[in-house]
Design a protein around this motif. Sequence first.
Motif, mmCIF file in Angstrom:
data_model
loop_
_atom_site.group_PDB
_atom_site.id
_atom_site.type_symbol
_atom_site.label_atom_id
_atom_site.label_comp_id
_atom_site.label_asym_id
_atom_site.label_seq_id
_atom_site.Cartn_x
_atom_site.Cartn_y
_atom_site.Cartn_z
ATOM 1 N N GLN A 82 10.495 46.394 28.023
ATOM 2 C CA GLN A 82 11.109 45.754 29.548
ATOM 3 C C GLN A 82 12.443 45.330 29.758
ATOM 4 N N LEU A 83 13.836 45.354 29.918
ATOM 5 C CA LEU A 83 14.716 45.325 30.390
ATOM 6 C C LEU A 83 15.218 44.524 31.207
ATOM 7 N N PHE A 84 15.168 43.692 31.704
ATOM 8 C CA PHE A 84 14.933 42.592 32.994
ATOM 9 C C PHE A 84 16.587 42.288 33.586
ATOM 10 N N VAL A 85 17.776 42.437 34.181
ATOM 11 C CA VAL A 85 18.220 42.188 34.933
ATOM 12 C C VAL A 85 18.425 41.222 36.223
ATOM 13 N N PRO A 86 18.653 40.355 35.738
ATOM 14 C CA PRO A 86 18.214 38.656 37.266
ATOM 15 C C PRO A 86 19.510 39.070 37.720
ATOM 16 N N ALA A 87 19.997 37.746 39.356
ATOM 17 C CA ALA A 87 20.507 37.714 40.347
ATOM 18 C C ALA A 87 22.196 37.553 39.798
ATOM 19 N N LEU A 101 10.447 52.779 28.543
ATOM 20 C CA LEU A 101 10.820 51.555 29.161
ATOM 21 C C LEU A 101 11.140 51.381 30.779
ATOM 22 N N THR A 102 10.909 49.963 30.996
ATOM 23 C CA THR A 102 11.625 49.814 32.709
ATOM 24 C C THR A 102 12.578 48.734 32.554
ATOM 25 N N LEU A 103 13.350 49.489 33.383
ATOM 26 C CA LEU A 103 14.581 48.634 34.024
ATOM 27 C C LEU A 103 14.005 48.030 35.002
ATOM 28 N N SER A 104 14.371 47.380 35.213
ATOM 29 C CA SER A 104 13.560 45.460 36.208
ATOM 30 C C SER A 104 15.202 45.450 36.366
ATOM 31 N N LEU A 105 15.504 45.455 38.538
ATOM 32 C CA LEU A 105 16.155 44.164 38.874
ATOM 33 C C LEU A 105 15.959 43.464 40.067
ATOM 34 N N ASP A 106 16.156 42.772 39.541
ATOM 35 C CA ASP A 106 16.489 41.263 40.587
ATOM 36 C C ASP A 106 16.553 41.716 41.675
ATOM 37 N N LYS A 107 15.614 41.233 43.091
ATOM 38 C CA LYS A 107 15.804 41.805 44.639
ATOM 39 C C LYS A 107 17.610 41.043 44.226
ATOM 40 N N ASP A 108 18.057 39.809 43.838
ATOM 41 C CA ASP A 108 19.995 39.916 44.122
ATOM 42 C C ASP A 108 20.411 40.130 42.954
ATOM 43 N N ALA A 109 20.367 41.306 42.329
ATOM 44 C CA ALA A 109 20.752 41.712 40.804
ATOM 45 C C ALA A 109 21.692 42.834 41.668
ATOM 46 N N GLY A 159 17.008 45.279 44.372
ATOM 47 C CA GLY A 159 17.861 45.072 43.690
ATOM 48 C C GLY A 159 19.021 46.265 43.927
ATOM 49 N N THR A 160 20.016 46.320 43.313
ATOM 50 C CA THR A 160 21.029 47.464 43.957
ATOM 51 C C THR A 160 21.877 48.101 42.871
#
Length: 459
Positions: A82-87, A101-109, A159-160
């Motif tokens: 997983q690649l995490f994208v934080p706020a 792969l999981t590309l995962s975005l924080d709710k404020d990312a 996230g957006t």
Amino acid sequence: MLTYVFSTQLLEILTILAIIGESSWAALPGSYCKEMGSSTYRPHSVSVTEFGAVGDGITLNTKAFQNAIFYLHSFADKGGAQLFVPAGKWLTGSFSLISHLTLSLDKDAVIIGSMDSSDWPVIDPLPSYGRGRELPGGRHQSLIHGSNLTDVIITGGNGTVDGQGCVWWEWFNNHTLNYTRPHLIELMYSKGVVISNLTFINSPFWAIHPVYCSQVLVQNVTILAPPDSPNTDGIDPDSSDNVCIEDCYISTGDDLIVIKSGWDEYGISFARPSSNISIRHIVGEANSGAGIALGSEMSGGISNVRAEDICLFNSLYGIRIKTSPGRGGYVRHIHISNVIMTNVKTAIGITGRYGEHPDENYDPNALPVIDMITIEDVSGTVIKHAGTLEGIKGDNFNSICLSNVHLNVTSKHPWKCSYIEGFSNLVTPELCESLRNPYQSSVCYTANHFDCCNLVQAA
């Protein structure tokens, strides 16, 4: 960033849709989709910040995304990663994903597309199109890209992804583009794709474009673009099979969901159809397009499509099929039901003269086959035209079936029909004579024909 405010009118439509669908939603058709989801466990996870990314909305992070994904490649055969994208606001150019792969975005990312076209590489045209969709030659690579992948998840806590498309729309309107505009997401030749729980805004071109893919789920996404933004389709499955699209809100400058399968002689030669597609629980507005569309690029064929529980408002068209001499291919075995429309200019549009060809080498005698199209359980208020249903001289469109369609139409001439044959039952205002034949289930494509067993299963 766009901000959308639900109107009182929209809330009323949603309430009606919930009421009429309440009994059926407990046992949803298309339960085959539920096996796919965004909860796949990945034993390895990193944050893009570990590779130098800065979420200030100014620093270009393309290399950080690319380096993080390159690092995670070593875990593909160890359960994936997983690649995490934080706020934060993460400015980037185009980057490519890998399998498992999981590309995962924080709710404020917010992943933000660069406004420098050089950050979006130019790649080869799709073989089923023969050229870029807008211009001869290549096309810009999508912001989030991938090819020949298996088991890919793009998700988050809503996230957006912001394409900053305004600069691309200006180049398009000013005729200063050198290549076809990019998508926000394009995955090619891939299997086991999930895109869920995200918001996509301001796409330069079509927002989500799975092409030559199989086993695709797009679920719980919001797609927004200004109503005057050119060709900003929402979701475009293209020469893909076993696709589920559900629980989405879309408001764009063109079609909300449109199924495609290649363009004229290139699509005929490539011969990759779109088939086994389920669309359900869609709400949105298409000021310059249609809610649900098929074509006009359909030369590889489109079949076995079911769309249901659709709520459309403030749109140019509700349901539309587009084709032309030179397309070849077919659109058949289509079932669209349980649709509510409000303030739509033309509720149902079928046209055999859409035009637009990639070059002068198409065969004008390659005529499309349009048959076994069923549209039922449709209601509409503030509708200008009930329908424009026009086939091709010498190539009638057949078995066009309408049942329980009731439209409150303002035009004195609600239907316009030519070179079209079919059947109907309980349609107001009264249909054209060529479609007044009593509805016959033996020649009309019904819900019972839809073979759920052939549709998408877990990757």
